[in-house]
Design a protein around this motif. Structure first.
Motif, PDB file in Angstrom:
ATOM      1  N   ILE A  20       1.465 -47.908  -9.358  1.00  9.17           N
ATOM      2  CA  ILE A  20       2.389 -46.894 -10.148  1.00  9.17           C
ATOM      3  C   ILE A  20       1.886 -45.787 -10.925  1.00  9.17           C
ATOM      4  O   ILE A  20       2.333 -44.884 -10.800  1.00  9.17           O
ATOM      5  CB  ILE A  20       3.720 -47.642 -10.556  1.00  9.17           C
ATOM      6  CG1 ILE A  20       3.360 -48.213 -12.099  1.00  9.17           C
ATOM      7  CG2 ILE A  20       4.239 -48.614  -9.569  1.00  9.17           C
ATOM      8  CD1 ILE A  20       4.456 -48.613 -12.774  1.00  9.17           C
ATOM      9  N   ARG A  21       0.599 -46.273 -11.509  1.00 11.93           N
ATOM     10  CA  ARG A  21      -0.061 -45.164 -12.409  1.00 11.93           C
ATOM     11  C   ARG A  21      -0.728 -44.146 -11.324  1.00 11.93           C
ATOM     12  O   ARG A  21      -0.760 -43.156 -11.569  1.00 11.93           O
ATOM     13  CB  ARG A  21      -0.741 -45.879 -13.308  1.00 11.93           C
ATOM     14  CG  ARG A  21      -0.480 -46.238 -14.469  1.00 11.93           C
ATOM     15  CD  ARG A  21      -1.383 -47.023 -15.513  1.00 11.93           C
ATOM     16  NE  ARG A  21      -0.722 -47.618 -16.332  1.00 11.93           N
ATOM     17  CZ  ARG A  21      -1.164 -48.853 -16.694  1.00 11.93           C
ATOM     18  NH1 ARG A  21      -2.082 -49.729 -16.402  1.00 11.93           N
ATOM     19  NH2 ARG A  21      -0.479 -49.416 -17.865  1.00 11.93           N
ATOM     20  N   GLU A  22      -1.190 -44.524 -10.237  1.00 15.65           N
ATOM     21  CA  GLU A  22      -1.737 -43.741  -9.323  1.00 15.65           C
ATOM     22  C   GLU A  22      -0.559 -43.002  -8.374  1.00 15.65           C
ATOM     23  O   GLU A  22      -0.855 -41.952  -8.186  1.00 15.65           O
ATOM     24  CB  GLU A  22      -2.818 -44.479  -8.380  1.00 15.65           C
ATOM     25  CG  GLU A  22      -3.518 -43.500  -7.368  1.00 15.65           C
ATOM     26  CD  GLU A  22      -4.446 -44.245  -6.611  1.00 15.65           C
ATOM     27  OE1 GLU A  22      -4.412 -43.860  -5.646  1.00 15.65           O
ATOM     28  OE2 GLU A  22      -4.972 -45.437  -7.236  1.00 15.65           O
ATOM     29  N   LYS A  23       0.461 -43.690  -7.780  1.00 11.53           N
ATOM     30  CA  LYS A  23       1.084 -43.186  -6.741  1.00 11.53           C
ATOM     31  C   LYS A  23       2.485 -42.856  -7.285  1.00 11.53           C
ATOM     32  O   LYS A  23       3.338 -42.412  -6.514  1.00 11.53           O
ATOM     33  CB  LYS A  23       1.296 -44.023  -5.737  1.00 11.53           C
ATOM     34  CG  LYS A  23       0.043 -44.523  -5.026  1.00 11.53           C
ATOM     35  CD  LYS A  23      -0.696 -43.536  -4.321  1.00 11.53           C
ATOM     36  CE  LYS A  23      -1.881 -44.124  -3.528  1.00 11.53           C
ATOM     37  NZ  LYS A  23      -2.669 -42.991  -2.906  1.00 11.53           N
ATOM     38  N   GLY A  24       3.002 -43.553  -8.580  1.00  9.89           N
ATOM     39  CA  GLY A  24       4.391 -43.315  -8.832  1.00  9.89           C
ATOM     40  C   GLY A  24       5.046 -44.573  -8.547  1.00  9.89           C
ATOM     41  O   GLY A  24       4.884 -45.139  -7.777  1.00  9.89           O
ATOM     42  N   GLY A  25       6.080 -44.789  -9.201  1.00  9.69           N
ATOM     43  CA  GLY A  25       6.922 -45.999  -8.964  1.00  9.69           C
ATOM     44  C   GLY A  25       7.495 -46.587 -10.481  1.00  9.69           C
ATOM     45  O   GLY A  25       7.200 -46.154 -11.351  1.00  9.69           O
TER      46      GLY A  25
END
Length: 153
Positions: A78-83
């Motif tokens: 989620i840090r890289e792609k979001g979420g």
């Protein structure tokens, strides 16, 4: 005047490097934040940690407090792609243990989101009582409602 030129060059290099570092942090991924809310099941405090990065619709729900590797992996994604990652923290164990009066209960959080599942997990790991069942189901409903996990859109 020539003595100041190296100083000007050094300041320009420093400003340029600072800008590159700043921009690399800005583009490193979505902005993240974490919030924590406490709930009770009997005498046990359950902390619900919600990690949100960006505005992605992806939600990961980690229910077992002993699955730390899964939490670390989800946070990385989620840090890289979001979420969003929602994790339950309680005893450091898979099962949620709690007391009501003199009785001790345990439930698998995977099984608390339906009446049948809540009944069976109480029977499997401890014993069924109506007050414990109502407490577990109340927690599950509140969790689903508070974090929008009951939306099926």
């Amino acid at each position: 005047m020539r003595e100041n030129e190296p100083m000007k060059f050094s300041i320009a290099v420093i400003i340029c490097l600072a800008s590159v570092v700043f921009l690399s942090f800005c583009s490193a991924g979505p902005v993240c934040r974490s919030t924590e809310q406490a709930y009770m099941i009997g005498d046990r405090e359950i902390r619900v940690i919600e990690h949100t990065c960006g505005d992605s619709a992806i939600t990961v729900f980690n229910m077992h407090d002993d699955e730390n590797t899964a939490v670390e992996a989800a946070l990385e994604v989620i840090r890289e792609k979001g979420g969003r990652l929602i994790e339950l923290q309680h005893t450091g164990e898979r099962l949620i243990s709690f007391r009501m009066g003199e009785a001790e209960y345990q439930v698998d959080p995977n099984r608390i989101f339906t009446d049948l599942g809540a009944r069976k997990t109480l029977e499997k790991y401890s014993s069924f009582s109506r007050p414990a069942f109502d407490e577990v189901r109340s927690f599950a409903r509140k969790l689903l409602e508070d974090y929008g996990l009951d939306d099926t859109d």
